[in-house]
Design a protein around this motif. Structure first.
Motif, PDB file in Angstrom:
ATOM      1  N   PHE A 174       0.815  -1.215   0.000  1.00  0.00           N
ATOM      2  CA  PHE A 174       0.000   0.000   0.000  1.00  0.00           C
ATOM      3  C   PHE A 174       0.853   1.271   0.000  1.00  0.00           C
ATOM      4  N   GLU A 175       2.067   1.207   0.470  1.00  0.00           N
ATOM      5  CA  GLU A 175       2.964   2.355   0.345  1.00  0.00           C
ATOM      6  C   GLU A 175       3.140   2.733  -1.122  1.00  0.00           C
ATOM      7  N   GLN A 176       3.201   1.727  -1.985  1.00  0.00           N
ATOM      8  CA  GLN A 176       3.355   1.976  -3.416  1.00  0.00           C
ATOM      9  C   GLN A 176       2.027   2.354  -4.072  1.00  0.00           C
ATOM     10  N   LEU A 177       0.928   1.808  -3.557  1.00  0.00           N
ATOM     11  CA  LEU A 177      -0.370   2.027  -4.185  1.00  0.00           C
ATOM     12  C   LEU A 177      -1.026   3.348  -3.809  1.00  0.00           C
ATOM     13  N   MET A 178      -0.809   3.817  -2.598  1.00  0.00           N
ATOM     14  CA  MET A 178      -1.548   4.987  -2.137  1.00  0.00           C
ATOM     15  C   MET A 178      -1.337   6.229  -3.011  1.00  0.00           C
ATOM     16  N   PRO A 179      -0.129   6.506  -3.505  1.00  0.00           N
ATOM     17  CA  PRO A 179      -0.003   7.662  -4.404  1.00  0.00           C
ATOM     18  C   PRO A 179      -0.848   7.514  -5.670  1.00  0.00           C
ATOM     19  N   LEU A 180      -0.990   6.307  -6.175  1.00  0.00           N
ATOM     20  CA  LEU A 180      -1.814   6.069  -7.363  1.00  0.00           C
ATOM     21  C   LEU A 180      -3.282   6.293  -7.036  1.00  0.00           C
ATOM     22  N   ILE A 181      -3.722   5.775  -5.884  1.00  0.00           N
ATOM     23  CA  ILE A 181      -5.119   5.929  -5.468  1.00  0.00           C
ATOM     24  C   ILE A 181      -5.445   7.393  -5.236  1.00  0.00           C
ATOM     25  N   GLU A 182      -4.544   8.107  -4.572  1.00  0.00           N
ATOM     26  CA  GLU A 182      -4.788   9.522  -4.275  1.00  0.00           C
ATOM     27  C   GLU A 182      -4.799  10.371  -5.544  1.00  0.00           C
ATOM     28  N   ALA A 183      -4.033   9.964  -6.556  1.00  0.00           N
ATOM     29  CA  ALA A 183      -4.001  10.714  -7.821  1.00  0.00           C
ATOM     30  C   ALA A 183      -5.209  10.421  -8.701  1.00  0.00           C
ATOM     31  N   HIS A 184      -5.968   9.386  -8.354  1.00  0.00           N
ATOM     32  CA  HIS A 184      -7.124   9.005  -9.178  1.00  0.00           C
ATOM     33  C   HIS A 184      -8.326   9.825  -8.718  1.00  0.00           C
ATOM     34  N   THR A 185      -8.355  11.064  -9.142  1.00  0.00           N
ATOM     35  CA  THR A 185      -9.344  12.045  -8.687  1.00  0.00           C
ATOM     36  C   THR A 185     -10.737  11.718  -9.226  1.00  0.00           C
ATOM     37  N   VAL A 186     -11.728  12.387  -8.656  1.00  0.00           N
ATOM     38  CA  VAL A 186     -13.098  12.205  -9.131  1.00  0.00           C
ATOM     39  C   VAL A 186     -13.201  12.548 -10.618  1.00  0.00           C
ATOM     40  N   ASP A 187     -12.534  13.614 -11.039  1.00  0.00           N
ATOM     41  CA  ASP A 187     -12.571  13.988 -12.458  1.00  0.00           C
ATOM     42  C   ASP A 187     -12.025  12.866 -13.337  1.00  0.00           C
ATOM     43  N   ARG A 188     -10.938  12.256 -12.899  1.00  0.00           N
ATOM     44  CA  ARG A 188     -10.384  11.142 -13.662  1.00  0.00           C
ATOM     45  C   ARG A 188     -11.340   9.956 -13.674  1.00  0.00           C
ATOM     46  N   VAL A 189     -11.904   9.668 -12.520  1.00  0.00           N
ATOM     47  CA  VAL A 189     -12.845   8.547 -12.424  1.00  0.00           C
ATOM     48  C   VAL A 189     -13.990   8.717 -13.413  1.00  0.00           C
ATOM     49  N   LEU A 190     -14.580   9.905 -13.437  1.00  0.00           N
ATOM     50  CA  LEU A 190     -15.761  10.120 -14.273  1.00  0.00           C
ATOM     51  C   LEU A 190     -15.406  10.171 -15.750  1.00  0.00           C
ATOM     52  N   SER A 191     -14.256  10.756 -16.077  1.00  0.00           N
ATOM     53  CA  SER A 191     -13.815  10.757 -17.467  1.00  0.00           C
ATOM     54  C   SER A 191     -13.577   9.335 -17.960  1.00  0.00           C
ATOM     55  N   ASP A 192     -12.907   8.537 -17.145  1.00  0.00           N
ATOM     56  CA  ASP A 192     -12.652   7.149 -17.526  1.00  0.00           C
ATOM     57  C   ASP A 192     -13.944   6.347 -17.604  1.00  0.00           C
ATOM     58  N   ALA A 193     -14.865   6.602 -16.678  1.00  0.00           N
ATOM     59  CA  ALA A 193     -16.137   5.870 -16.682  1.00  0.00           C
ATOM     60  C   ALA A 193     -16.887   6.098 -17.985  1.00  0.00           C
ATOM     61  N   ASP A 194     -16.870   7.327 -18.486  1.00  0.00           N
ATOM     62  CA  ASP A 194     -17.495   7.603 -19.784  1.00  0.00           C
ATOM     63  C   ASP A 194     -16.900   6.694 -20.860  1.00  0.00           C
ATOM     64  N   ALA A 195     -15.566   6.581 -20.850  1.00  0.00           N
ATOM     65  CA  ALA A 195     -14.886   5.775 -21.862  1.00  0.00           C
ATOM     66  C   ALA A 195     -15.206   4.292 -21.690  1.00  0.00           C
ATOM     67  N   TYR A 196     -15.191   3.822 -20.453  1.00  0.00           N
ATOM     68  CA  TYR A 196     -15.443   2.394 -20.210  1.00  0.00           C
ATOM     69  C   TYR A 196     -16.865   2.008 -20.631  1.00  0.00           C
ATOM     70  N   LEU A 197     -17.838   2.822 -20.237  1.00  0.00           N
ATOM     71  CA  LEU A 197     -19.225   2.497 -20.570  1.00  0.00           C
ATOM     72  C   LEU A 197     -19.486   2.622 -22.068  1.00  0.00           C
ATOM     73  N   GLY A 198     -18.882   3.624 -22.694  1.00  0.00           N
ATOM     74  CA  GLY A 198     -19.030   3.747 -24.137  1.00  0.00           C
ATOM     75  C   GLY A 198     -18.433   2.567 -24.869  1.00  0.00           C
ATOM     76  N   PHE A 199     -17.267   2.129 -24.420  1.00  0.00           N
ATOM     77  CA  PHE A 199     -16.616   0.969 -25.027  1.00  0.00           C
ATOM     78  C   PHE A 199     -17.471  -0.281 -24.836  1.00  0.00           C
ATOM     79  N   LEU A 200     -17.968  -0.456 -23.615  1.00  0.00           N
ATOM     80  CA  LEU A 200     -18.783  -1.640 -23.309  1.00  0.00           C
ATOM     81  C   LEU A 200     -20.014  -1.692 -24.204  1.00  0.00           C
ATOM     82  N   ALA A 201     -20.700  -0.570 -24.351  1.00  0.00           N
ATOM     83  CA  ALA A 201     -21.922  -0.530 -25.153  1.00  0.00           C
ATOM     84  C   ALA A 201     -21.652  -0.812 -26.629  1.00  0.00           C
TER      85      ALA A 201
END
Length: 244
Positions: A88-115
């Motif tokens: 988790f020492e290695q993972l926490m910087p990645l988790i903290e950098a995964h902002t809400v804006d990134r989450v939602l932008s990626d979610a658009d891409a994932y759902l569009g790809f899935l559909a």
């Protein structure tokens, strides 16, 4: 069973991912599955194949693709308590950098790809997630209320964004909480927020469990709780998705 390695175009590049779905050429409902903080590894591939075997196209993206392809960090075969803190020492910087804006932008891409996949039947999809992936599942469902018919999260911080996020959920919900993650009082508060928002839900503490109980490569793994997870998840998808 077909398992494919994929690359999903996003606003910030391309996310590596994999999909599992039944052989035979018939179209099936789509499920977006978010991994826990440890990311894509054999246990996630096993769980995706298990779910796909029940008649679903299961897409599992590497949410930390900005930091490289999965596995983003070296992981031991078994993530025991002795190595968990170091991982988790290695993972926490990645988790903290995964902002809400990134989450939602990626979610658009994932759902569009899935559909857009030829193996996926037209119509609503489901989103499920584990640990931090449970929060990503809630954020995705809240941002796409017309597209997500069901959301399930297991040992995840699902209430982290507050009642406003929960109030935007329109699909049916199941939250399976670890006993070490949530007190009965906090569970009651969460469920009252879901009730107030009119969300159809089951939200319960799985008895005797620790955070990470679904993951067989961790010390937290609980076989009975994993079975309970399938006993909750499969009927939820069957009720909410076309041809489920």
């Amino acid at each position: 069973m077909t398992v494919k390695t994929l690359h999903i175009p996003t606003a910030d590049g391309r996310a590596d991912a994999f999909a599992a779905f039944p052989d035979g050429g018939e179209r099936c409902p789509g499920v977006l599955m978010y991994a826990d903080g440890f990311g894509i590894r054999p246990v996630l591939r096993e769980m995706a194949r298990e779910l796909a075997g029940h008649g679903y196209y299961v897409l599992v993206p590497n949410v930390f693709y900005r930091n490289g392809p999965a596995p983003v960090i070296d992981l031991p075969e078994h993530i025991g308590d002795g190595v968990r803190a170091k991982v988790f020492e290695q993972l926490m910087p990645l988790i903290e950098a995964h902002t809400v804006d990134r989450v939602l932008s990626d979610a658009d891409a994932y759902l569009g790809f899935l559909a857009a996949q030829p193996e996926v039947v037209a119509g609503p999809v489901a989103v499920t997630g584990y640990c931090i992936g449970g929060l990503l599942a809630v954020r995705t469902a809240a941002a796409h209320p017309g597209q997500v018919a069901a959301v399930a999260a297991f040992h995840g911080p699902v209430g982290a964004d507050g009642p406003d996020s929960l109030s935007r959920l329109t699909g049916e919900v199941h939250f399976g909480h670890a006993e070490t993650d949530l007190t009965p009082e906090a569970l009651g508060e969460l469920n009252r927020a879901l009730d107030a928002a009119g969300v159809s839900h089951t939200s319960e503490i799985y008895p005797g469990t620790s955070h990470g109980f679904t993951m067989s490569d961790t010390d937290a793994f609980d076989p009975a709780a994993l079975r309970r997870h399938w006993d909750r998840l499969l009927p939820l998808l069957g009720r909410t998705l076309a041809n489920g």
